[in-house]
Scaffold this motif. Sequence first.
Motif, PDB file in Angstrom:
ATOM      1  N   THR A  71      15.441  22.975  31.822  1.00  0.00           N
ATOM      2  CA  THR A  71      14.162  23.477  31.658  1.00  0.00           C
ATOM      3  C   THR A  71      13.417  22.340  30.930  1.00  0.00           C
ATOM      4  N   SER A  72      11.951  22.168  31.308  1.00  0.00           N
ATOM      5  CA  SER A  72      11.277  21.233  30.669  1.00  0.00           C
ATOM      6  C   SER A  72       9.635  21.543  30.812  1.00  0.00           C
ATOM      7  N   SER A  73       9.245  22.243  29.505  1.00  0.00           N
ATOM      8  CA  SER A  73       7.973  22.760  29.594  1.00  0.00           C
ATOM      9  C   SER A  73       7.208  22.481  28.090  1.00  0.00           C
ATOM     10  N   VAL A  74       5.876  22.749  28.083  1.00  0.00           N
ATOM     11  CA  VAL A  74       5.333  22.703  26.867  1.00  0.00           C
ATOM     12  C   VAL A  74       5.203  24.424  26.473  1.00  0.00           C
ATOM     13  N   ILE A  75       5.679  24.695  25.472  1.00  0.00           N
ATOM     14  CA  ILE A  75       5.612  25.878  24.691  1.00  0.00           C
ATOM     15  C   ILE A  75       4.838  25.982  23.705  1.00  0.00           C
ATOM     16  N   SER A  76       4.371  27.319  23.278  1.00  0.00           N
ATOM     17  CA  SER A  76       3.922  27.514  21.907  1.00  0.00           C
ATOM     18  C   SER A  76       4.784  28.071  20.897  1.00  0.00           C
ATOM     19  N   VAL A  77       4.700  27.405  19.742  1.00  0.00           N
ATOM     20  CA  VAL A  77       5.380  27.913  18.763  1.00  0.00           C
ATOM     21  C   VAL A  77       4.776  28.005  17.537  1.00  0.00           C
ATOM     22  N   ALA A  78       5.144  29.384  16.919  1.00  0.00           N
ATOM     23  CA  ALA A  78       4.466  29.826  15.716  1.00  0.00           C
ATOM     24  C   ALA A  78       4.666  28.969  14.641  1.00  0.00           C
ATOM     25  N   THR A  79       3.691  28.505  13.566  1.00  0.00           N
ATOM     26  CA  THR A  79       3.849  27.654  12.535  1.00  0.00           C
ATOM     27  C   THR A  79       4.690  28.317  11.769  1.00  0.00           C
ATOM     28  N   GLU A  80       5.225  27.762  10.496  1.00  0.00           N
ATOM     29  CA  GLU A  80       6.279  28.166   9.593  1.00  0.00           C
ATOM     30  C   GLU A  80       5.786  29.247   8.867  1.00  0.00           C
ATOM     31  N   GLU A  81       4.255  29.290   8.434  1.00  0.00           N
ATOM     32  CA  GLU A  81       3.722  29.928   7.583  1.00  0.00           C
ATOM     33  C   GLU A  81       3.255  31.325   8.324  1.00  0.00           C
ATOM     34  N   ASN A  82       3.166  31.286   9.601  1.00  0.00           N
ATOM     35  CA  ASN A  82       3.022  32.384  10.284  1.00  0.00           C
ATOM     36  C   ASN A  82       4.084  33.027  11.063  1.00  0.00           C
ATOM     37  N   GLN A  83       5.166  32.735  10.604  1.00  0.00           N
ATOM     38  CA  GLN A  83       6.421  33.336  11.129  1.00  0.00           C
ATOM     39  C   GLN A  83       6.696  34.680   9.993  1.00  0.00           C
ATOM     40  N   ILE A  84       7.010  35.833  10.775  1.00  0.00           N
ATOM     41  CA  ILE A  84       7.415  36.954  10.126  1.00  0.00           C
ATOM     42  C   ILE A  84       8.648  37.599  10.175  1.00  0.00           C
ATOM     43  N   GLU A  85       9.288  38.498   9.459  1.00  0.00           N
ATOM     44  CA  GLU A  85      10.352  39.124   9.562  1.00  0.00           C
ATOM     45  C   GLU A  85       9.959  40.674   9.575  1.00  0.00           C
ATOM     46  N   LEU A  86      10.627  41.410  10.774  1.00  0.00           N
ATOM     47  CA  LEU A  86      10.287  42.948  10.823  1.00  0.00           C
ATOM     48  C   LEU A  86      11.384  43.946   9.920  1.00  0.00           C
ATOM     49  N   ASN A  87      11.005  44.974   9.627  1.00  0.00           N
ATOM     50  CA  ASN A  87      11.967  45.901   9.183  1.00  0.00           C
ATOM     51  C   ASN A  87      12.788  46.529  10.297  1.00  0.00           C
ATOM     52  N   SER A 120       1.182  20.916  43.577  1.00  0.00           N
ATOM     53  CA  SER A 120       1.567  19.313  43.612  1.00  0.00           C
ATOM     54  C   SER A 120       2.513  19.019  44.875  1.00  0.00           C
ATOM     55  N   GLY A 121       2.617  19.928  45.881  1.00  0.00           N
ATOM     56  CA  GLY A 121       3.558  19.606  47.142  1.00  0.00           C
ATOM     57  C   GLY A 121       5.142  19.587  46.513  1.00  0.00           C
ATOM     58  N   ILE A 122       5.898  18.946  47.560  1.00  0.00           N
ATOM     59  CA  ILE A 122       7.275  18.890  47.359  1.00  0.00           C
ATOM     60  C   ILE A 122       7.810  17.625  46.814  1.00  0.00           C
ATOM     61  N   ASP A 123       7.340  16.538  47.439  1.00  0.00           N
ATOM     62  CA  ASP A 123       7.707  15.182  47.138  1.00  0.00           C
ATOM     63  C   ASP A 123       7.105  14.786  46.080  1.00  0.00           C
ATOM     64  N   GLY A 124       8.224  14.135  44.893  1.00  0.00           N
ATOM     65  CA  GLY A 124       7.587  13.686  43.714  1.00  0.00           C
ATOM     66  C   GLY A 124       7.162  14.707  42.775  1.00  0.00           C
ATOM     67  N   ASN A 125       7.593  15.926  43.021  1.00  0.00           N
ATOM     68  CA  ASN A 125       6.970  17.084  42.024  1.00  0.00           C
ATOM     69  C   ASN A 125       8.035  17.351  40.856  1.00  0.00           C
ATOM     70  N   SER A 126       7.819  16.708  39.824  1.00  0.00           N
ATOM     71  CA  SER A 126       8.941  16.953  38.865  1.00  0.00           C
ATOM     72  C   SER A 126       9.133  18.079  38.328  1.00  0.00           C
ATOM     73  N   LYS A 127       7.973  18.651  38.099  1.00  0.00           N
ATOM     74  CA  LYS A 127       7.868  19.999  37.797  1.00  0.00           C
ATOM     75  C   LYS A 127       8.653  21.236  38.407  1.00  0.00           C
ATOM     76  N   LEU A 128       8.379  20.881  40.071  1.00  0.00           N
ATOM     77  CA  LEU A 128       9.317  21.853  40.948  1.00  0.00           C
ATOM     78  C   LEU A 128      10.664  21.621  40.817  1.00  0.00           C
ATOM     79  N   GLU A 129      11.148  20.160  40.667  1.00  0.00           N
ATOM     80  CA  GLU A 129      12.563  19.891  40.320  1.00  0.00           C
ATOM     81  C   GLU A 129      13.089  20.544  39.254  1.00  0.00           C
ATOM     82  N   VAL A 130      12.514  20.666  38.195  1.00  0.00           N
ATOM     83  CA  VAL A 130      12.909  21.287  36.869  1.00  0.00           C
ATOM     84  C   VAL A 130      13.110  23.032  37.359  1.00  0.00           C
TER      85      VAL A 130
END
Length: 296
Positions: free
Chosen positions: A249-265, A95-105
């Motif tokens: 930081t500003s980004s789209v991330i993936s988050v596990a749904t509550e029913e698919n979150q686990i705890e490990l021994n 996206s270049g430099i000028d007006g690049n919001s992602k670059l600024e973050v």
Amino acid sequence: KINKQIKMQATTKFFINKNKINLNIRSNVNLNIRSNINLNIININMKSFENNFYRCMAGHSHWANIKRHKAVSDLKKSKIFTKLSKAITTAVKISGIDGNSKLEVILQKARSLSMPKDKIQFAIQRAQGKNAINYESAIYEANGPAGSAFIIEVLTDNRNRTIQGIRKIFTDTNGSLGSQGAVSWMFIQKGFIVIKLNSMSEEQILDLSLDSGADNINFLEGEAEIDCTAQNLEKVTSYFSQKGFEILTSSVISVATEENQIELNEEDMITFNTIIEELDDHDDVQQVIHNVKNMN
């Protein structure tokens, strides 16, 4: 009584035995001898020596630990700068430099981590001109111990090298690299923003988050994490930026749904942490998402 001045010359030698140290002394000192004293051998109590020896060694060990920790810290910082350099180069390339919001973050994050200006400028220059470097983005999905799931986001100039390295990390820990869609169904996409706190109170910032369209805010030391829908990310980021907040930081991330979150021994957690550490050390890996709740 003997009142006689004598001079002795030679060297000092230590002989360390199990129970004592014999110190042979012949030195360049003037001694006043007032009695019959055998100066050839002086027995030093071993306990006293041990106390002084280990006190000295403790200082040496402490300094060695400081140097070792600094080396580890410098190595981690270098790896972070490498990842940021790739992100900067890619953002400029797209996206270049000028007006690049992602670059600024990305640049704000680099500055917050004290990334040197010359490294930032070099990363920008690598995206320009006929010798510009092209990094490809890719997402890999993998299975870890006891149902743990991973989504790994990378930037690479060599896909074969990257996928081989990531596959080896999971193979060595009895995991497996999956095909597209293998674990992504367990996750949803959300907007994730981190802002640097200023003089405003938490109550004032909470009111702003409600007005901005954010879903949730979590206050940390000197920072705040803001969740929103992926669709509202740009809107919420722009809102807080206009209110004078530094966006870390500003980004789209993936988050596990509550029913698919686990705890490990404990045993599985050791393997899981090994995977996380090795992925973090990989120069091409930009972000790792997983579904483990009780991560150390």
